[in-house]
Design a protein around this motif. Structure first.
Motif, PDB file in Angstrom:
ATOM      1  N   ASP B 322       0.876  -1.181   0.000  1.00 48.69           N
ATOM      2  CA  ASP B 322       0.000   0.000   0.000  1.00 48.69           C
ATOM      3  C   ASP B 322       0.912   1.229   0.000  1.00 48.69           C
ATOM      4  O   ASP B 322       1.289   1.766   1.036  1.00 48.69           O
ATOM      5  N   ARG B 323       1.276   1.626  -1.197  1.00 48.63           N
ATOM      6  CA  ARG B 323       2.372   2.600  -1.346  1.00 48.63           C
ATOM      7  C   ARG B 323       1.900   3.989  -1.730  1.00 48.63           C
ATOM      8  O   ARG B 323       0.855   4.151  -2.345  1.00 48.63           O
ATOM      9  N   GLY B 324       2.725   4.959  -1.431  1.00 47.54           N
ATOM     10  CA  GLY B 324       2.427   6.334  -1.804  1.00 47.54           C
ATOM     11  C   GLY B 324       3.623   7.218  -1.489  1.00 47.54           C
ATOM     12  O   GLY B 324       4.758   6.729  -1.467  1.00 47.54           O
ATOM     13  N   VAL B 325       3.342   8.497  -1.256  1.00 44.84           N
ATOM     14  CA  VAL B 325       4.436   9.418  -0.933  1.00 44.84           C
ATOM     15  C   VAL B 325       4.174  10.137   0.378  1.00 44.84           C
ATOM     16  O   VAL B 325       3.035  10.391   0.748  1.00 44.84           O
ATOM     17  N   THR B 326       5.268  10.450   1.051  1.00 44.22           N
ATOM     18  CA  THR B 326       5.268  11.417   2.140  1.00 44.22           C
ATOM     19  C   THR B 326       5.795  12.712   1.529  1.00 44.22           C
ATOM     20  O   THR B 326       6.767  12.681   0.772  1.00 44.22           O
ATOM     21  N   ILE B 327       5.148  13.823   1.843  1.00 46.69           N
ATOM     22  CA  ILE B 327       5.597  15.093   1.250  1.00 46.69           C
ATOM     23  C   ILE B 327       6.114  16.016   2.350  1.00 46.69           C
ATOM     24  O   ILE B 327       5.449  16.210   3.371  1.00 46.69           O
ATOM     25  N   LEU B 328       7.320  16.527   2.116  1.00 50.93           N
ATOM     26  CA  LEU B 328       7.930  17.476   3.044  1.00 50.93           C
ATOM     27  C   LEU B 328       8.177  18.781   2.298  1.00 50.93           C
ATOM     28  O   LEU B 328       8.435  18.767   1.089  1.00 50.93           O
ATOM     29  N   SER B 343      10.047  19.982   6.092  1.00 53.80           N
ATOM     30  CA  SER B 343       9.141  19.685   7.198  1.00 53.80           C
ATOM     31  C   SER B 343       7.926  18.938   6.663  1.00 53.80           C
ATOM     32  O   SER B 343       7.406  19.278   5.597  1.00 53.80           O
ATOM     33  N   LEU B 344       7.487  17.963   7.420  1.00 59.12           N
ATOM     34  CA  LEU B 344       6.444  17.075   6.927  1.00 59.12           C
ATOM     35  C   LEU B 344       5.093  17.786   6.861  1.00 59.12           C
ATOM     36  O   LEU B 344       4.628  18.337   7.858  1.00 59.12           O
ATOM     37  N   ILE B 345       4.484  17.775   5.693  1.00 59.50           N
ATOM     38  CA  ILE B 345       3.144  18.367   5.578  1.00 59.50           C
ATOM     39  C   ILE B 345       2.093  17.346   5.154  1.00 59.50           C
ATOM     40  O   ILE B 345       0.920  17.524   5.421  1.00 59.50           O
ATOM     41  N   VAL B 346       2.522  16.278   4.463  1.00 59.15           N
ATOM     42  CA  VAL B 346       1.576  15.226   4.081  1.00 59.15           C
ATOM     43  C   VAL B 346       2.182  13.888   4.490  1.00 59.15           C
ATOM     44  O   VAL B 346       3.155  13.440   3.891  1.00 59.15           O
ATOM     45  N   PRO B 347       1.624  13.233   5.524  1.00 59.94           N
ATOM     46  CA  PRO B 347       2.199  11.944   5.931  1.00 59.94           C
ATOM     47  C   PRO B 347       2.074  10.898   4.826  1.00 59.94           C
ATOM     48  O   PRO B 347       2.994  10.121   4.611  1.00 59.94           O
ATOM     49  N   PHE B 348       0.950  10.889   4.141  1.00 60.66           N
ATOM     50  CA  PHE B 348       0.768   9.875   3.107  1.00 60.66           C
ATOM     51  C   PHE B 348      -0.219  10.365   2.060  1.00 60.66           C
ATOM     52  O   PHE B 348      -1.259  10.926   2.380  1.00 60.66           O
ATOM     53  N   GLU B 357      -4.429  14.856  -7.068  1.00 59.66           N
ATOM     54  CA  GLU B 357      -4.440  15.297  -5.677  1.00 59.66           C
ATOM     55  C   GLU B 357      -3.145  16.035  -5.329  1.00 59.66           C
ATOM     56  O   GLU B 357      -3.162  17.074  -4.666  1.00 59.66           O
ATOM     57  N   ILE B 358      -2.025  15.497  -5.808  1.00 58.85           N
ATOM     58  CA  ILE B 358      -0.730  16.145  -5.546  1.00 58.85           C
ATOM     59  C   ILE B 358      -0.711  17.551  -6.141  1.00 58.85           C
ATOM     60  O   ILE B 358      -0.258  18.508  -5.509  1.00 58.85           O
ATOM     61  N   LYS B 359      -1.230  17.670  -7.348  1.00 60.55           N
ATOM     62  CA  LYS B 359      -1.203  18.985  -8.009  1.00 60.55           C
ATOM     63  C   LYS B 359      -2.175  19.968  -7.374  1.00 60.55           C
ATOM     64  O   LYS B 359      -1.810  21.093  -7.045  1.00 60.55           O
ATOM     65  N   GLU B 360      -3.421  19.503  -7.199  1.00 59.25           N
ATOM     66  CA  GLU B 360      -4.463  20.462  -6.818  1.00 59.25           C
ATOM     67  C   GLU B 360      -4.579  20.670  -5.313  1.00 59.25           C
ATOM     68  O   GLU B 360      -5.046  21.710  -4.870  1.00 59.25           O
ATOM     69  N   LYS B 361      -4.162  19.671  -4.549  1.00 54.69           N
ATOM     70  CA  LYS B 361      -4.305  19.807  -3.092  1.00 54.69           C
ATOM     71  C   LYS B 361      -3.013  20.275  -2.438  1.00 54.69           C
ATOM     72  O   LYS B 361      -3.013  20.747  -1.315  1.00 54.69           O
ATOM     73  N   VAL B 362      -1.896  20.092  -3.121  1.00 53.62           N
ATOM     74  CA  VAL B 362      -0.619  20.423  -2.481  1.00 53.62           C
ATOM     75  C   VAL B 362       0.124  21.519  -3.254  1.00 53.62           C
ATOM     76  O   VAL B 362       0.287  22.638  -2.766  1.00 53.62           O
ATOM     77  N   ILE B 363       0.554  21.195  -4.468  1.00 48.00           N
ATOM     78  CA  ILE B 363       1.458  22.101  -5.179  1.00 48.00           C
ATOM     79  C   ILE B 363       0.818  23.463  -5.450  1.00 48.00           C
ATOM     80  O   ILE B 363       1.382  24.511  -5.093  1.00 48.00           O
ATOM     81  N   GLU B 364      -0.361  23.453  -6.061  1.00 43.31           N
ATOM     82  CA  GLU B 364      -0.914  24.733  -6.506  1.00 43.31           C
ATOM     83  C   GLU B 364      -1.335  25.654  -5.360  1.00 43.31           C
ATOM     84  O   GLU B 364      -1.025  26.855  -5.398  1.00 43.31           O
ATOM     85  N   PRO B 365      -1.984  25.113  -4.312  1.00 41.93           N
ATOM     86  CA  PRO B 365      -2.273  26.013  -3.184  1.00 41.93           C
ATOM     87  C   PRO B 365      -1.005  26.566  -2.517  1.00 41.93           C
ATOM     88  O   PRO B 365      -0.988  27.720  -2.081  1.00 41.93           O
ATOM     89  N   ILE B 366       0.053  25.756  -2.478  1.00 45.28           N
ATOM     90  CA  ILE B 366       1.302  26.249  -1.886  1.00 45.28           C
ATOM     91  C   ILE B 366       1.869  27.380  -2.735  1.00 45.28           C
ATOM     92  O   ILE B 366       2.291  28.425  -2.224  1.00 45.28           O
ATOM     93  N   TRP B 367       1.863  27.192  -4.036  1.00 41.50           N
ATOM     94  CA  TRP B 367       2.366  28.264  -4.909  1.00 41.50           C
ATOM     95  C   TRP B 367       1.539  29.534  -4.779  1.00 41.50           C
ATOM     96  O   TRP B 367       2.076  30.635  -4.728  1.00 41.50           O
ATOM     97  N   ASP B 368       0.207  29.387  -4.713  1.00 45.37           N
ATOM     98  CA  ASP B 368      -0.642  30.577  -4.584  1.00 45.37           C
ATOM     99  C   ASP B 368      -0.291  31.344  -3.311  1.00 45.37           C
ATOM    100  O   ASP B 368      -0.170  32.570  -3.328  1.00 45.37           O
ATOM    101  N   TRP B 369      -0.103  30.599  -2.245  1.00 48.56           N
ATOM    102  CA  TRP B 369       0.225  31.228  -0.952  1.00 48.56           C
ATOM    103  C   TRP B 369       1.576  31.928  -1.025  1.00 48.56           C
ATOM    104  O   TRP B 369       1.729  33.095  -0.660  1.00 48.56           O
ATOM    105  N   LEU B 396      -3.626  25.068   3.170  1.00 48.57           N
ATOM    106  CA  LEU B 396      -3.851  23.824   2.445  1.00 48.57           C
ATOM    107  C   LEU B 396      -5.152  23.139   2.862  1.00 48.57           C
ATOM    108  O   LEU B 396      -5.606  22.205   2.210  1.00 48.57           O
ATOM    109  N   GLY B 397      -5.723  23.594   3.963  1.00 45.57           N
ATOM    110  CA  GLY B 397      -6.929  22.942   4.459  1.00 45.57           C
ATOM    111  C   GLY B 397      -6.660  21.568   5.030  1.00 45.57           C
ATOM    112  O   GLY B 397      -7.515  20.691   4.985  1.00 45.57           O
TER     113      GLY B 397
END
Lengths: 79, 438, 382
Positions: B322-328, B343-348, B357-369, B396-397
């Motif tokens: 059951d694989r995925g990514v941790t995002i820091l 720093s860890l922001i997404v455990p899994f 999900e990576i693009k719309e929930k993580v990358i793009e909101p971070i860039w906007d901020w 990021l909500g």
């Protein structure tokens, strides 16, 4: 904002500051336009595309200016 | 006969390690002879002058290069770094000596045919000197003149189907580890995610509108071979949520000395017979392993996936399914306020195409901020420090999760928001005074 | 040298322009055995230093021979790499993050001829072109930056110190005798294009003198507000300066005690050069790592505040690094990284064992993080 209006705002503002500096950060331009970064980026990209603005880079940071302005361009004989 | 004497550099030709001086000299000779009859578009003796100016730096103990503000080809704000020699009369061949960054293929896999096409182009229109590769990951073309930049870009895009990399306040060329292509530890397809995001964000890569540089790096597992956790604004590290798979027969073979531990990485010294207790179980940071009836047991719920046991016994232990990514987020080199680790922001999070999900929930909101709040030349990690991890989670909500911190805060200075406190902040002083004298 | 056009028309830059096409796609360059078994690898093993086998669920094997390379590389050298790949590997190859070159073959018989071929190739000066190694519990290739070959703010060279250090560590590039792998990195100034801040051993170029100010030319060559804005510590301010000939010019003044010697002002303004023969040199850092294995990633710590540049072979730098590695090799436990070892024995013991002098420069005094590096316990060793 309409593109032509944006172009006018940018060129006027940059012209005014030309005495002291010729290069500006993206955020400076966004502020001049009074737009959010994403909207400003589209307008600024088009200005670059039309040669109204050009990029300048320190390698790590990027700036924008009007083509041919600035002192370093002369020093590099690239203008 | 060499154009410039290089007595200091000549001393770097001896010794076993590949000598860049010998390589530069052979290149100078190849250009001088020009057996391939190339119509060099920059001075033929460019490499000789490069050796000459480097020798001068060895003599002076100082560089002889100046920065130039030239950025790239028309419409691009990155991919080229301007360089000028500060002794152009003495070394005219390198008077203008700009760098071009060429976006490397994923995993740095190549076919000779393609590499030779790159060499042909670079011999013809540049110095023929490269870095394979630059620190960020690009193929670096080292040294050409201004008029050649557009020509190189035109040929590269038209004939080689190849684009430039990033520099300046851009998305920098993303880089990945060898990943699933040749590694059993990889928990997701690093090359595919790297390529997908590189293509999705071409505009961000070529047209700078960020406060500063921004880097993505992709490590397939927590061993972090591309060091994403230390040097990328967004670090994607493969992980899994279920159990480590155990092949007990192979465990027994390790214990019996039939398979060398750590894939043979310690073969150069006699460390004594393999001791699973000492080398694996006692080194486990969570103490979640033990031997029972000759079998290795793992309390997987307590495992923090440090990779040590898997590294030591790669034939016996395998990553979960059951694989995925941790995002820091927010890693950077020390300048200015000190180095920052991600720093860890997404455990899994699952990492499967199209990676929405990576693009719309993580990358793009971070860039906007960051684009709105970041100061000029402020890296994401510095903005995180300035405004706080809580603020970032808010943007990021994401719900707070103890996995995101090393430990809870040391001070009680919680800036409660009005809506968090029953009744709010507005109170009736007169009502209060009924029970409390002035 | 006649100019030959690529077809690009400078008067119409947008004509036929192709942009935003990105890199070549990774799977164009996969060797067939990689393409077939991607995501299906079962395990790997080092057959000897520099030689790996990966075995797939299908039973397929890929053998990899890893060679060190100077990352500064000519097309002549790359063409030779291509020739080897074509001769032994159907034209396929790859590079690693640490600037090694990897040749892959799909059967064991092909390994020995490849190794033999690689080992036999030397430069005219005598060094190996393709030394095999860089795996396991040894020293892999040094990742590094440009240095004097191309950068405008380096405080040291990059390729030269790397060559000198790797010559000295060469046997550890080709062997597996260390307790764990040792990652060495070099960045030629504190901006750290090569992020060396998490390396077992980091070689860092450092300037020690603030920039000189070329008052006469500064206002002609630079835009003063940009030079001021470039300074991360706000050490630069505008100033009117009287030249020896009595002429008054616009220039800048620098608060010298605030300067951190980063060279960012020189990037924006060529009238503020800071390179200096005596001022510039090398800082040695140690004990960092990026892997999450056993202990979390760690930053490197400064263990030698300054070593002068000693071209062409930087003997003192080489000696300090060699000593650290020898002491670590003798004293650390199996699997223990250099930083983990230093923390276990204590940094006071590390300095003693490595025979390094602890000077006041090594106590952090830069902003908030400094406090967290001071000792807040009675637990220490005499």
């Amino acid at each position: 904002m309409e593109y032509e209006e944006a172009k006018k705002k940018i060129t006027e503002a940059l012209q005014k500051k030309l005495k002291t500096k010729s290069k500006f950060y993206f955020s400076d331009l966004a502020k001049i336009l009074g737009e959010k970064p994403r909207v400003a980026k589209k307008l600024i990209n088009q200005m670059v595309q039309e040669g109204v603005l050009e990029y300048w880079s320190s390698g790590s940071t990027s700036m924008y200016g009007m083509p041919g302005t600035g002192k370093q361009a002369h020093a590099e004989h690239e203008d | 006969m060499a154009k410039h004497e290089t007595p200091m550099l000549d001393q770097l030709e001896s010794g076993p390690w590949p000598s860049f001086v010998s390589d530069l000299k052979q290149q100078a000779e190849v250009r001088a002879k020009n057996e391939a009859n190339i119509e060099f578009q920059i001075p033929r003796d460019v490499v000789e002058d490069l050796l000459g100016v480097l020798e001068l730096s060895y003599d002076h103990g100082r560089t002889h290069w100046k920065h130039g503000g030239i950025v790239g080809v028309f419409g691009y704000g990155g991919g080229v770094i301007g360089r000028y020699c500060d002794q152009p009369e003495q070394f005219p061949g390198v008077a203008h000596f700009h760098t071009m960054r060429v976006n490397q293929p994923g995993g740095k896999f190549y076919k000779a045919e393609y590499l030779k096409q790159l060499c042909d182009l670079w011999d013809f229109r540049g110095s023929g000197i490269t870095n394979m590769h630059g620190s960020t990951g690009d193929i670096i073309f080292l040294g050409t003149t201004t008029p050649q930049l557009e020509e190189i870009f035109y040929e590269m895009t038209h004939k080689l189907n190849q684009d430039l990399g990033g520099s300046g306040s851009n998305l920098r060329t993303p880089a990945d580890c060898v990943g699933q292509a040749r590694c059993e530890f990889a928990c997701y397809d690093t090359q595919d995610l790297c390529y997908d995001l590189t293509m999705e964000y071409q505009d961000e890569l070529h047209r700078p509108a960020f406060p500063y540089k921004f880097k993505f790096k992709f490590d397939g597992c927590p061993n972090c071979c591309v060091a994403s956790i230390a040097r990328s604004d967004l670090s994607f590290i493969g992980t899994w949520r279920d159990d480590i798979k155990i092949d007990q027969e192979a465990v027994a073979a390790y214990i019996g000395g039939e398979i060398p531990p750590n894939a043979g990485a310690h073969s150069g010294r006699d460390w004594g017979p393999f001791d699973i207790q000492k080398e694996v179980i006692d080194n486990c940071p969570t103490e979640c392993m033990w031997m029972e009836d000759g079998k290795l047991k793992i309390d997987n719920k307590e495992c923090n996936r440090c990779m040590h046991c898997i590294n030591v016994m790669p034939r016996a232990l395998h990553i979960g399914d059951d694989r995925g990514v941790t995002i820091l987020a927010g890693a950077k080199a020390p300048i200015l306020d000190g180095a920052q680790m991600g720093s860890l922001i997404v455990p899994f999070m699952k990492a499967e195409p199209p990676y929405t999900e990576i693009k719309e929930k993580v990358i793009e909101p971070i860039w906007d901020w960051w684009m709105e709040e970041g100061k000029n030349r402020e890296r994401l990690g510095e903005l995180m420090k300035r405004q706080g991890l809580q603020k970032m989670l808010d943007v990021l909500g994401f719900e707070a999760d103890p996995r995101m911190v090393q430990e809870p805060r040391h001070n009680p200075y919680i800036f409660w928001k009005e809506e968090e406190v029953p009744g709010g902040f507005k109170r009736d002083i007169n009502e209060f005074r009924k029970y409390h004298q002035r | 040298m006649a100019f030959i056009s690529s077809g690009y028309n400078p008067d119409k830059p947008m004509e036929d322009r192709i942009t935003d096409i990105g890199p070549r796609k990774y799977d164009e360059f996969y060797p067939p055995v990689i393409a077939k078994n991607k995501g299906q690898w079962l395990y790997h093993e080092y057959l000897r230093p520099g030689v790996l086998v990966h075995v797939a669920k299908s039973g397929d094997e890929v053998y990899t021979v890893r060679c060190g390379g100077a990352r500064l590389m000519s097309t002549t050298h790359i063409r030779e790499i291509c020739e080897i790949a074509e001769k032994h590997c159907d034209g396929y190859l790859r590079f690693t993050t640490r600037n090694n070159i990897e040749f892959m073959v799909d059967s064991k018989e092909k390994v020995e001829p490849l190794i033999k071929d690689l080992e036999g190739r030397k430069f005219d000066g005598g060094s190996f072109k393709f030394p095999i190694g860089g795996t396991g519990a040894g020293v892999s290739n040094i990742v590094h930056t440009q240095g004097w070959i191309h950068c405008h703010t380096p405080a040291t060279d990059a390729s030269g110190p790397v060559k000198a250090v790797m010559d000295e560590l060469f046997t550890d590039f080709q062997s597996h005798r260390l307790p764990a792998h040792v990652r060495v990195s070099l960045a030629c100034c504190l901006n750290m294009c090569g992020a060396v801040h998490c390396s077992d051993i980091a070689i860092l170029g450092y300037h020690r003198k603030p920039p000189m100010i070329d008052h006469e030319y500064l206002d002609k060559m630079c835009e003063i507000p940009l030079a001021i804005a470039a300074c991360p510590t706000a050490a630069i301010r505008p100033a009117k300066v009287e030249l020896p000939n009595g002429k008054k010019v616009n220039s800048v003044a620098i608060k010298e005690e605030r300067c951190m010697f980063c060279g960012n002002c020189y990037t924006m303004c060529p009238s503020l050069p800071l390179a200096d023969t005596e001022g510039d040199g090398i800082v040695i850092m140690a004990g960092g790592k990026v892997s999450n294995r056993i202990s979390p990633p760690k930053f490197s710590k400064v263990v030698v505040a300054f070593i002068p540049n000693e071209p062409p072979r930087w003997p003192k730098t080489v000696e300090v690094i060699k000593k650290m590695i020898e002491v670590y090799a003798a004293d650390a436990r199996k699997y223990e990284r250099l930083g983990e070892w230093a923390e276990r024995i204590g940094w006071e013991r590390f300095f003693e064992k490595c025979e390094l002098e602890f000077t006041h420069h090594l106590i952090d005094d830069f902003r908030d993080p400094a406090y967290y590096t001071w000792r807040q316990t009675t637990q220490f060793k005499f």
